[in-house]
Design an enzyme around this catalytic site. Structure first.
Site, PDB file in Angstrom:
ATOM      1  CG  ASP A   1      38.784  42.383 -21.678  1.00  0.00           C
ATOM      2  OD1 ASP A   1      38.842  42.142 -22.893  1.00  0.00           O
ATOM      3  OD2 ASP A   1      38.222  43.387 -21.202  1.00  0.00           O
TER       4      ASP A   1
ATOM      5  CE  LYS B   1      37.710  35.977 -24.792  1.00  0.00           C
ATOM      6  NZ  LYS B   1      37.698  36.983 -23.715  1.00  0.00           N
TER       7      LYS B   1
ATOM      8  N   GLY C   1      38.761  42.260 -28.140  1.00  0.00           N
ATOM      9  CA  GLY C   1      40.148  42.710 -28.275  1.00  0.00           C
ATOM     10  C   GLY C   1      41.015  41.632 -27.662  1.00  0.00           C
ATOM     11  CG  HIS C   2      40.638  38.001 -28.503  1.00  0.00           C
ATOM     12  ND1 HIS C   2      40.043  36.937 -29.114  1.00  0.00           N
ATOM     13  CD2 HIS C   2      39.697  38.514 -27.669  1.00  0.00           C
ATOM     14  CE1 HIS C   2      38.799  36.823 -28.676  1.00  0.00           C
ATOM     15  NE2 HIS C   2      38.560  37.777 -27.804  1.00  0.00           N
TER      16      HIS C   2
ATOM     17  CD  GLN D   1      32.266  39.518 -27.214  1.00  0.00           C
ATOM     18  OE1 GLN D   1      31.666  38.636 -27.800  1.00  0.00           O
ATOM     19  NE2 GLN D   1      33.060  40.351 -27.845  1.00  0.00           N
TER      20      GLN D   1
HETATM   21  P1  GDP Z   1      41.110  38.557 -24.124  1.00  0.00           P
HETATM   22  O1  GDP Z   1      40.116  39.527 -24.637  1.00  0.00           O
HETATM   23  O2  GDP Z   1      40.502  37.501 -23.272  1.00  0.00           O
HETATM   24  O3  GDP Z   1      41.988  37.986 -25.189  1.00  0.00           O
HETATM   25  O4  GDP Z   1      42.064  39.388 -23.148  1.00  0.00           O
HETATM   26  P2  GDP Z   1      42.709  40.829 -23.442  1.00  0.00           P
HETATM   27  O5  GDP Z   1      43.779  40.663 -24.435  1.00  0.00           O
HETATM   28  O6  GDP Z   1      41.646  41.826 -23.740  1.00  0.00           O
HETATM   29  O7  GDP Z   1      43.255  41.208 -22.020  1.00  0.00           O
HETATM   30  C1  GDP Z   1      44.199  40.410 -21.363  1.00  0.00           C
HETATM   31  C2  GDP Z   1      45.457  41.265 -21.078  1.00  0.00           C
HETATM   32  O8  GDP Z   1      46.285  40.572 -20.180  1.00  0.00           O
HETATM   33  C3  GDP Z   1      46.288  41.507 -22.314  1.00  0.00           C
HETATM   34  O9  GDP Z   1      46.921  42.761 -22.175  1.00  0.00           O
HETATM   35  C4  GDP Z   1      47.332  40.387 -22.261  1.00  0.00           C
HETATM   36  O10 GDP Z   1      48.547  40.747 -22.898  1.00  0.00           O
HETATM   37  C5  GDP Z   1      47.547  40.257 -20.781  1.00  0.00           C
HETATM   38  N1  GDP Z   1      47.887  38.933 -20.263  1.00  0.00           N
HETATM   39  C6  GDP Z   1      47.398  37.707 -20.658  1.00  0.00           C
HETATM   40  N2  GDP Z   1      47.854  36.751 -19.833  1.00  0.00           N
HETATM   41  C7  GDP Z   1      48.632  37.361 -18.927  1.00  0.00           C
HETATM   42  C8  GDP Z   1      49.372  36.913 -17.776  1.00  0.00           C
HETATM   43  O11 GDP Z   1      49.388  35.747 -17.410  1.00  0.00           O
HETATM   44  N3  GDP Z   1      50.043  37.872 -17.058  1.00  0.00           N
HETATM   45  C9  GDP Z   1      50.029  39.183 -17.407  1.00  0.00           C
HETATM   46  N4  GDP Z   1      50.718  40.044 -16.650  1.00  0.00           N
HETATM   47  N5  GDP Z   1      49.363  39.637 -18.466  1.00  0.00           N
HETATM   48  C10 GDP Z   1      48.655  38.744 -19.204  1.00  0.00           C
HETATM   49  P1  IMO Z   2      36.889  40.159 -25.403  1.00  0.00           P
HETATM   50  O1  IMO Z   2      36.646  39.158 -26.497  1.00  0.00           O
HETATM   51  C1  IMO Z   2      35.283  42.767 -22.337  1.00  0.00           C
HETATM   52  C2  IMO Z   2      31.275  44.426 -23.022  1.00  0.00           C
HETATM   53  C3  IMO Z   2      31.177  45.932 -23.181  1.00  0.00           C
HETATM   54  C4  IMO Z   2      29.811  46.173 -22.566  1.00  0.00           C
HETATM   55  C5  IMO Z   2      29.025  44.953 -23.046  1.00  0.00           C
HETATM   56  C6  IMO Z   2      28.186  45.213 -24.289  1.00  0.00           C
HETATM   57  O2  IMO Z   2      38.042  41.046 -25.632  1.00  0.00           O
HETATM   58  O3  IMO Z   2      36.873  39.492 -24.089  1.00  0.00           O
HETATM   59  P2  IMO Z   2      28.845  45.471 -26.857  1.00  0.00           P
HETATM   60  O4  IMO Z   2      29.712  46.476 -27.536  1.00  0.00           O
HETATM   61  O5  IMO Z   2      29.269  44.071 -27.026  1.00  0.00           O
HETATM   62  O6  IMO Z   2      27.389  45.671 -27.167  1.00  0.00           O
HETATM   63  O7  IMO Z   2      28.988  45.841 -25.284  1.00  0.00           O
HETATM   64  O8  IMO Z   2      29.973  43.946 -23.317  1.00  0.00           O
HETATM   65  N1  IMO Z   2      32.217  43.744 -23.935  1.00  0.00           N
HETATM   66  C7  IMO Z   2      33.418  43.280 -23.562  1.00  0.00           C
HETATM   67  N2  IMO Z   2      34.074  43.367 -22.387  1.00  0.00           N
HETATM   68  N3  IMO Z   2      35.813  42.081 -23.349  1.00  0.00           N
HETATM   69  C8  IMO Z   2      35.158  41.953 -24.506  1.00  0.00           C
HETATM   70  O9  IMO Z   2      35.596  41.147 -25.507  1.00  0.00           O
HETATM   71  C9  IMO Z   2      33.922  42.606 -24.675  1.00  0.00           C
HETATM   72  N4  IMO Z   2      33.046  42.707 -25.696  1.00  0.00           N
HETATM   73  C10 IMO Z   2      32.004  43.397 -25.221  1.00  0.00           C
HETATM   74  O10 IMO Z   2      32.195  46.584 -22.478  1.00  0.00           O
HETATM   75  O11 IMO Z   2      29.890  46.111 -21.180  1.00  0.00           O
HETATM   76 MG    MG Z   3      39.751  41.575 -24.656  1.00  0.00          MG
END
Ligand code: GDP
Ligand code: IMO
Ligand code: MG
Length: 449
Positions: free
Chosen positions: A72, A75, A99-100, A251
């Protein structure tokens, strides 16, 4: 040559007709040779992508983007920002546990298995190292296509990717009651377990007989839908084209099955090696490695997190950063940035370009902390000692953070304090921070180099 000799010595063994045939063959052969040479020279210099001169993979170029923390890191947003520079965006690990998040046309999308290049209409590949839940994939495609985004023409799926079945999901939920990893309950662990146990089901194993084995109608329909998509041997495809690829990690490094905080990790490799095994490409084609990290840290699920802030400051970061899981909606645990783990993640992955996200989230903080090392109480001598490098077992065992304090930047316009923070990290890690993200939208970003 023979022709010249023939004229020179005036050897008249042939009549005029033979002379004509001989001349024709000679001229034709030479023109073809000269033309071929010219064409090859011309196209090689132009780098025309339709002409295949890259028999030794010379034309393929792969950049990689990886998470350096517990996932998270943002990415999805960065992949979306970079996508336009590439021909192909490819997922190589994980499944719909990812979840991207991407904001596109003012709408929020959380992509789970479809690569984040889809909004630029790029060719998107789900590689052999990723795993696919057909039900979730179908929903994701329909959701995007309902909004006018063309997925079906641009999505290619490796025939060797493994399938997550309803049994895997049920097993994940059951095992969680004992193991308490805090998984996403998407069947990830059981699916990868079957893969390495050599009893998994790959996309190429699906046929009508196989589909009949499942009572679950939704699953059956989703498998049929999957078979209507573009399924291919991605390995030969990626190695045969003169293309530029961006490999999209899921991840983060600290969730890696080998190098993360085991056993509180995911079941795939989230680090650089997985690009080669998850796509079937060679390491010699890898160019840049983008490492994404937040200006602070978060974690969903259980496991050690040395800089976690359980009180008001943690709550404030969670609210400001909207730190709730994109896949499960769970509140994310929040804490300060941890430099030893960041340094470790850069080392493991060979990061060349750092990307810092969510700098804006710390806008309203007067004081910001960064962990520069850990202190431990030695169980034998009962003495306290410090380490500055990350060590998995020590980290997992009650390490206490040693902090360096920074003045808050209060607003992103106060670039001085933010720049001081950035330069400190850059100097400590020894890798340039080339991109700084300052908001959730595509354009909320600036390039430093
Ligand atoms: P990922 O799994 O690495 O793609 O990250 P996620 O999408 O799960 O979580 C990142 C969260 O931060 C999402 O809600 C994005 O919309 C948000 N986000 C990404 N970059 C920024 C930033 O620079 N500032 C803020 N406020 N939100 C951001
Ligand atoms: P992105 O790509 C954050 C975490 C789960 C748990 C551990 C194992 O959005 O960064 P799993 O279901 O993979 O067996 O769970 O890994 N986890 C993540 N945490 N971002 C993710 O993906 C994750 N994918 C798995 O919360 O701790
Ligand atoms: Mg994510």
């Amino acid at each position: 040559m023979i022709f010249l000799l023939y004229i020179f010595f005036d050897i008249k063994f042939f009549d005029y007709f033979h002379d004509f045939v001989f001349l024709y063959i000679f001229v034709n052969l030479n023109i073809k040779f000269i033309l071929n040479f010219l064409l090859k020279f011309l196209y090689q210099n132009k780098g025309d992508s339709k002409i295949h001169f890259n028999k030794n993979n010379k034309g393929i170029m792969i950049d990689v983007l990886l998470g350096l923390q517990f996932g998270d890191e943002g990415k999805g947003k960065i992949i979306d920002y970079l996508s336009n520079n590439y021909d192909v965006i490819a997922r190589f690990n994980g499944g719909n546990n990812a979840g991207h998040t991407i904001f596109y046309n003012n709408k929020k999308y959380a992509l789970h298995i479809i690569p984040s290049g889809i909004f630029y209409g790029k060719m998107c590949i789900i590689g052999n190292g990723a795993i696919i839940d057909p039900v979730s994939l179908k929903k994701e495609i329909q959701l995007l296509e309902n909004d006018g985004i063309d997925v079906k023409s641009n999505l290619y799926i490796s025939k060797f990717a493994h399938i997550i079945t309803p049994y895997h999901i049920a097993e994940d939920i059951e095992k969680e009651k004992i193991l308490k990893i805090g998984t996403t309950k998407k069947g990830i662990g059981p699916c990868y377990t079957d893969k390495v146990s050599r009893k998994g089901i790959r996309v190429c194993d699906i046929n009508s007989d196989f589909i009949k084995n499942y009572a679950d109608i939704d699953f059956q329909e989703s498998l049929k839908f999957l078979l209507t998509l573009k399924i291919a041997n991605i390995i030969s495809y990626l190695n045969d084209k003169n293309i530029e690829i961006l490999a999209e990690g899921a991840q983060g490094t600290l969730l890696d099955i080998e190098f993360g905080t085991y056993p509180y990790v995911t079941s795939s490799s989230t680090t650089i090696g997985s690009v080669m095994t998850g796509l079937g490409v060679s390491n010699k084609n890898i160019n840049k490695v983008y490492g994404v990290f937040k200006a602070y840290m978060t974690r969903v699920g259980n496991g050690p997190f040395v800089t976690e802030l359980k009180g008001k400051i943690g709550d404030k970061i969670r609210q400001a950063g909207n730190e709730f899981g994109s896949t499960t909606g769970r509140p994310r645990r929040c804490g300060w940035l941890d430099l030893p783990t960041l340094r470790y993640a850069c080392m493991i992955n060979g990061v060349t370009n750092l990307v810092m996200t969510k700098s804006d989230v710390l806008n309203d903080f007067d004081e910001i902390k960064v962990c520069i090392g850990y202190s431990f109480i030695d169980s034998v001598d009962n003495e306290e000692y410090s380490i500055y490098d990350y060590d998995n077992t020590l980290y997992n065992n009650n390490a206490k953070p040693i902090y360096k304090k920074f003045k808050g930047w209060n607003t992103i316009n106060n670039k001085e304090s933010l720049e001081e923070f950035i330069q400190y990290i850059e100097n400590e890690i020894g890798i340039p921070i080339t991109l700084v993200s300052i908001g959730k939208n595509r354009d909320d970003i600036y390039e430093r180099y």
